[in-house]
Design an enzyme around this catalytic site. Structure first.
Site, PDB file in Angstrom:
ATOM      1  N   SER A 132      -6.884   1.587  -3.470  1.00 23.48           N
ATOM      2  CA  SER A 132      -6.273   2.460  -2.462  1.00 23.48           C
ATOM      3  C   SER A 132      -5.784   1.734  -1.214  1.00 23.48           C
ATOM      4  CB  SER A 132      -7.259   3.556  -2.057  1.00 23.48           C
ATOM      5  OG  SER A 132      -7.349   4.539  -3.060  1.00 23.48           O
ATOM      6  N   LYS A 135      -2.196   2.122  -0.333  1.00 25.14           N
ATOM      7  CA  LYS A 135      -1.710   3.288   0.412  1.00 25.14           C
ATOM      8  C   LYS A 135      -1.111   2.887   1.767  1.00 25.14           C
ATOM      9  CE  LYS A 135      -4.493   7.071  -1.573  1.00 25.14           C
ATOM     10  NZ  LYS A 135      -5.431   6.503  -2.552  1.00 25.14           N
ATOM     11  N   SER A 187      -8.153   8.725   2.062  1.00 26.60           N
ATOM     12  CA  SER A 187      -7.666   8.099   0.838  1.00 26.60           C
ATOM     13  C   SER A 187      -7.330   9.132  -0.236  1.00 26.60           C
ATOM     14  CB  SER A 187      -8.700   7.108   0.299  1.00 26.60           C
ATOM     15  OG  SER A 187      -8.085   6.175  -0.571  1.00 26.60           O
TER      16      SER A 187
END
Length: 431
Positions: A132, A135, A187
């Site tokens: 993640s 991101k 997240s």
């Protein structure tokens, strides 16, 4: 020519081995096994991940029917950020103190957000899965393209996105700014899906993320999913994550998002197709980055985890106007959690004087296309006594010459031993 006895042949072979290998007593013994040590830092000196991440442990990267897995990204002949960043082991400045002992991450980069100096690193261009932390790259693309005041109605596909979720519900109304909060603070893969849907869908968003990565000089990165879920060809590096974080921190909106500890997040209405369903009220959304709560001067960051990527982490801090960042890849929770490992490295960096550097985070305007590539070794090996990779290649050639000399000496020595044995045998016969 007479046949030598088995004993004589064994003695001769032993003599050859002794001459070729040198005195064994001069070698250091193996260190004792520390059974109490709960972790070990992976050794990357031989560049095991120079071209691709470690093998997947699940089926997340199996291509869809009719598709094939992409080939690894080319490795530039000149390491992005400077020659020392082409090494795969630990790279620290000359005269620097020892690194903290509790760092179990496989690859990491400690950098200065303002000057762009890379202060220290381990396998900075080694290729790993970002989970993640990618991101951050999605946030960069969304901040460039989307109006944060625009509101959207969440779909069932948004709400049911695989993986971690902030808590979006079908029929809920969210501004893009709120979706960005869910993306960065919690997240949320559901928030990632809702954002990417506005940018043409997952495939189009992935293409935009990869284009953004190349424009920033992140040549180790290929995104496979907007959210960071593993997919065919997914890779990044600790160096590339440092580039993304530095670029993102230049955006005041992103800097505000990652430094927010808590915020109110909207609820969503009941689903009329589900009997006895109820409305979901709004709730308090908390930032999941523990560095923000526990490290003096922390400015925030991003967490990440998948079964294949293991623990990944990005975080930064500001002390007396000096902003440093740490990016961690393929870490673990032993002996301490990733954010704590980042804290140790931040302490290490702040203790060194400004201007300390083993490389640099390249500015976007200096980025060039990859026109030539290199193999994983020896030019990506750990730094020798001299900091030059060219010097390393020269040393390798010299060592090859020394090996040839040793082999020659061994052969001559073996023949001498054999001759002495035959001469002694002849003397015994005469007597």
């Amino acid at each position: 020519m007479k046949t030598i006895s088995r004993t004589a042949a064994a003695l001769a072979a032993a003599a050859v081995l002794f001459v070729a290998a040198g005195p064994v007593a001069a070698q250091e013994p193996d260190p004792p096994v520390e059974t109490s040590t709960p972790f070990s830092t992976p050794n990357t000196d031989d560049c095991p991940h120079a071209t691709s991440p470690p093998p997947a442990i699940d089926l997340s990267e199996v291509p869809k029917p009719g598709e094939t897995a992409p080939t690894p990204l080319p490795v530039p002949a000149d390491a992005v950020g400077g020659e020392q960043l082409g090494y795969c082991g630990v790279v620290v400045p000359d005269g620097a103190p020892a690194l903290p002992e509790d760092i179990s991450a496989t690859g990491w980069v400690l950098s200065d957000l303002d000057s762009g100096d890379v202060i220290a690193a381990k396998d900075p261009h080694g290729r790993y899965r970002p989970a993640s932390t990618i991101k951050i790259l999605l946030a960069l693309v969304a901040l460039d393209e989307l109006d944060l005041n625009t509101t959207v109605v969440a779909t069932a596909e948004d709400a049911n996105a695989e993986g971690s979720a902030v808590g979006i519900g079908k029929g809920g109304v969210y501004s893009n700014f709120q979706l960005m909060q869910g993306l960065v603070m919690a997240s949320g893969n559901d928030a990632a899906h809702a954002l990417s849907a506005q940018m043409g869908g997952d495939d189009a968003t992935v293409a935009k993320m990869n284009a953004k990565a190349r424009s920033l000089g992140a040549l180790d990165t290929r995104t496979a999913t907007p959210s960071g879920l593993d997919g065919p060809g997914m890779s990044s590096s600790a160096y590339d994550l440092a580039l993304f974080f530095r670029a993102a921190m230049e955006n005041p909106t992103f800097a505000r998002l990652i430094s927010t500890e808590t915020v109110q997040f909207p609820g969503f209405p009941k689903d009329p197709n589900i009997p006895d369903d109820i409305d979901r009220p709004g709730f308090t959304l908390s930032n999941d980055n523990q560095l923000l709560y526990n490290y003096d001067g922390a400015v925030g960051g991003k967490t990440g985890y998948t079964d294949d990527a293991r623990q990944t982490f990005v975080g930064g801090a500001d002390k007396n106007g000096r902003r440093l960042a740490v990016t961690i890849m393929k870490g673990d929770v032993l002996p301490i959690r990733p954010w704590e490992q980042a804290a140790r490295l931040l302490d290490y960096g702040f203790a060194l004087p400004p201007g300390t550097s083993v490389g640099t985070l390249v500015p976007p305007e200096s980025v060039r296309e990859v026109t030539s590539t290199r193999t994983a070794a020896p030019t990506l090996a750990s730094p020798p006594d001299t900091p030059s990779a060219a010097g390393e290649r020269e040393t390798s050639l010299e060592e090859g010459g020394d090996t040839a000399i040793r082999i020659g000496i061994a052969v001559v020595g073996g023949l001498v031993v054999i001759g002495l044995l035959l001469w002694a045998r002849q003397l015994n016969r005469r007597r």
